[in-house]
Motif scaffolding. Structure first.
Motif, PDB file in Angstrom:
ATOM      1  N   ALA A   1      -3.578   8.527   8.607  1.00  0.00           N
ATOM      2  CA  ALA A   1      -4.184   9.516   9.284  1.00  0.00           C
ATOM      3  C   ALA A   1      -3.893   8.755  11.318  1.00  0.00           C
ATOM      4  O   ALA A   1      -4.111   8.773  12.076  1.00  0.00           O
ATOM      5  CB  ALA A   1      -5.136  10.147   9.363  1.00  0.00           C
TER       6      ALA A   1
ATOM      7  N   THR B   1      -1.968   8.590  14.911  1.00  0.00           N
ATOM      8  CA  THR B   1      -3.036   8.847  16.209  1.00  0.00           C
ATOM      9  C   THR B   1      -2.515   7.750  17.078  1.00  0.00           C
ATOM     10  O   THR B   1      -2.987   7.706  18.456  1.00  0.00           O
ATOM     11  CB  THR B   1      -4.839   9.435  15.691  1.00  0.00           C
ATOM     12  OG1 THR B   1      -4.471  10.359  14.399  1.00  0.00           O
ATOM     13  CG2 THR B   1      -5.559   9.069  16.644  1.00  0.00           C
TER      14      THR B   1
ATOM     15  N   ASP C   1      -7.016  15.556  14.143  1.00  0.00           N
ATOM     16  CA  ASP C   1      -6.684  15.990  12.731  1.00  0.00           C
ATOM     17  C   ASP C   1      -6.155  16.170  11.839  1.00  0.00           C
ATOM     18  O   ASP C   1      -4.962  16.613  12.671  1.00  0.00           O
ATOM     19  CB  ASP C   1      -7.392  17.817  13.253  1.00  0.00           C
ATOM     20  CG  ASP C   1      -8.211  18.349  12.193  1.00  0.00           C
ATOM     21  OD1 ASP C   1      -7.890  17.873  10.927  1.00  0.00           O
ATOM     22  OD2 ASP C   1      -8.000  19.558  12.452  1.00  0.00           O
ATOM     23  N   TYR C   2      -5.825  15.023  11.123  1.00  0.00           N
ATOM     24  CA  TYR C   2      -4.436  15.144  10.232  1.00  0.00           C
ATOM     25  C   TYR C   2      -4.290  15.792   8.800  1.00  0.00           C
ATOM     26  O   TYR C   2      -5.592  15.122   8.035  1.00  0.00           O
ATOM     27  CB  TYR C   2      -4.821  13.637  10.391  1.00  0.00           C
ATOM     28  CG  TYR C   2      -3.397  12.457   9.481  1.00  0.00           C
ATOM     29  CD1 TYR C   2      -1.766  12.798   9.932  1.00  0.00           C
ATOM     30  CD2 TYR C   2      -3.585  12.909   7.725  1.00  0.00           C
ATOM     31  CE1 TYR C   2      -1.158  11.880   9.276  1.00  0.00           C
ATOM     32  CE2 TYR C   2      -2.998  11.631   6.986  1.00  0.00           C
ATOM     33  CZ  TYR C   2      -1.257  12.107   7.752  1.00  0.00           C
ATOM     34  OH  TYR C   2      -0.119  11.478   7.072  1.00  0.00           O
ATOM     35  N   SER C   3      -3.872  15.985   8.800  1.00  0.00           N
ATOM     36  CA  SER C   3      -3.178  16.242   7.059  1.00  0.00           C
ATOM     37  C   SER C   3      -2.040  15.505   6.467  1.00  0.00           C
ATOM     38  O   SER C   3      -0.790  15.354   8.112  1.00  0.00           O
ATOM     39  CB  SER C   3      -3.024  17.910   6.904  1.00  0.00           C
ATOM     40  OG  SER C   3      -4.734  18.244   7.121  1.00  0.00           O
TER      41      SER C   3
ATOM     42  N   ASN D   1      -7.516  16.153   4.102  1.00  0.00           N
ATOM     43  CA  ASN D   1      -7.299  16.323   5.323  1.00  0.00           C
ATOM     44  C   ASN D   1      -8.302  14.648   6.078  1.00  0.00           C
ATOM     45  O   ASN D   1      -9.344  14.678   5.383  1.00  0.00           O
ATOM     46  CB  ASN D   1      -7.877  17.495   5.732  1.00  0.00           C
ATOM     47  CG  ASN D   1      -7.300  18.767   4.696  1.00  0.00           C
ATOM     48  OD1 ASN D   1      -5.394  18.867   5.024  1.00  0.00           O
ATOM     49  ND2 ASN D   1      -7.891  19.516   4.119  1.00  0.00           N
TER      50      ASN D   1
ATOM     51  N   THR E   1     -10.672  14.104   9.386  1.00  0.00           N
ATOM     52  CA  THR E   1     -11.446  14.815  10.736  1.00  0.00           C
ATOM     53  C   THR E   1     -12.282  13.825  11.161  1.00  0.00           C
ATOM     54  O   THR E   1     -12.777  13.111   9.702  1.00  0.00           O
ATOM     55  CB  THR E   1     -12.279  15.449   9.877  1.00  0.00           C
ATOM     56  OG1 THR E   1     -11.370  17.049   9.461  1.00  0.00           O
ATOM     57  CG2 THR E   1     -12.908  16.485  11.531  1.00  0.00           C
TER      58      THR E   1
ATOM     59  N   PHE F   1     -14.595   8.499   8.928  1.00  0.00           N
ATOM     60  CA  PHE F   1     -14.081  10.004   9.091  1.00  0.00           C
ATOM     61  C   PHE F   1     -14.570  10.836   8.098  1.00  0.00           C
ATOM     62  O   PHE F   1     -15.160   9.981   6.989  1.00  0.00           O
ATOM     63  CB  PHE F   1     -13.014   9.942   9.127  1.00  0.00           C
ATOM     64  CG  PHE F   1     -11.547   8.320  10.080  1.00  0.00           C
ATOM     65  CD1 PHE F   1     -11.312   9.747  10.944  1.00  0.00           C
ATOM     66  CD2 PHE F   1     -12.216   7.454  10.233  1.00  0.00           C
ATOM     67  CE1 PHE F   1     -10.927   8.739  12.220  1.00  0.00           C
ATOM     68  CE2 PHE F   1     -11.816   6.700  10.828  1.00  0.00           C
ATOM     69  CZ  PHE F   1     -10.932   7.557  12.193  1.00  0.00           C
TER      70      PHE F   1
END
Length: 120
Positions: free
Chosen positions: A10, A14, A83-85, A90, A92, A117
């Motif tokens: 994640a 990003t 906001d990653y899945s 998940n 956040t 997170f």
């Protein structure tokens, strides 16, 4: 996939699009400045949630601290929007726990940002 690996992916995804800056978890000897290193992470469970904390290190050879501080601001802005899945978790952004600016050597400046997170 482990929560640690999901958090690392994640963060990497990003920050990977910051212009002229490479992101590493292991920095090769040939790395050119400036660059970002995804540092240590840790996890704790509380009230049914898994919280992950990670250190993000920014290295700059710019004169003074301006470049590393500008990059730190960019990193924080990008992580605040994270906001990653993936197939297992998940991730956040929760908050920035702290940051510091230091001289690693006479010519190298380092910013360390600690971020938290929620990993579900």
């Amino acid at each position: 996939m482990s929560v640690s690996r999901s958090l690392q992916k994640a963060i990497f995804s990003t920050l990977a699009d910051i212009p002229d800056v490479k992101v590493y978890d292991y920095v090769p000897e040939t790395a050119k400045f400036p660059f970002i290193k995804i540092g240590d992470d840790s996890f704790a469970s509380d009230s049914g949630f898994m919280y992950g904390t990670a250190d993000i290190e920014i290295y700059s050879s710019g004169k003074g601290f301006q470049q590393v501080k500008d990059l730190a601001e960019t990193v924080i802005d990008k992580l605040e929007a994270l906001d990653y899945s993936d197939e297992d978790h998940n991730v956040t952004f929760l908050n920035t726990e702290g940051f510091s600016f230091d001289r690693a050597t006479e010519d190298i400046r380092v910013a360390t940002i600690t971020v938290r997170f929620i990993v579900a």
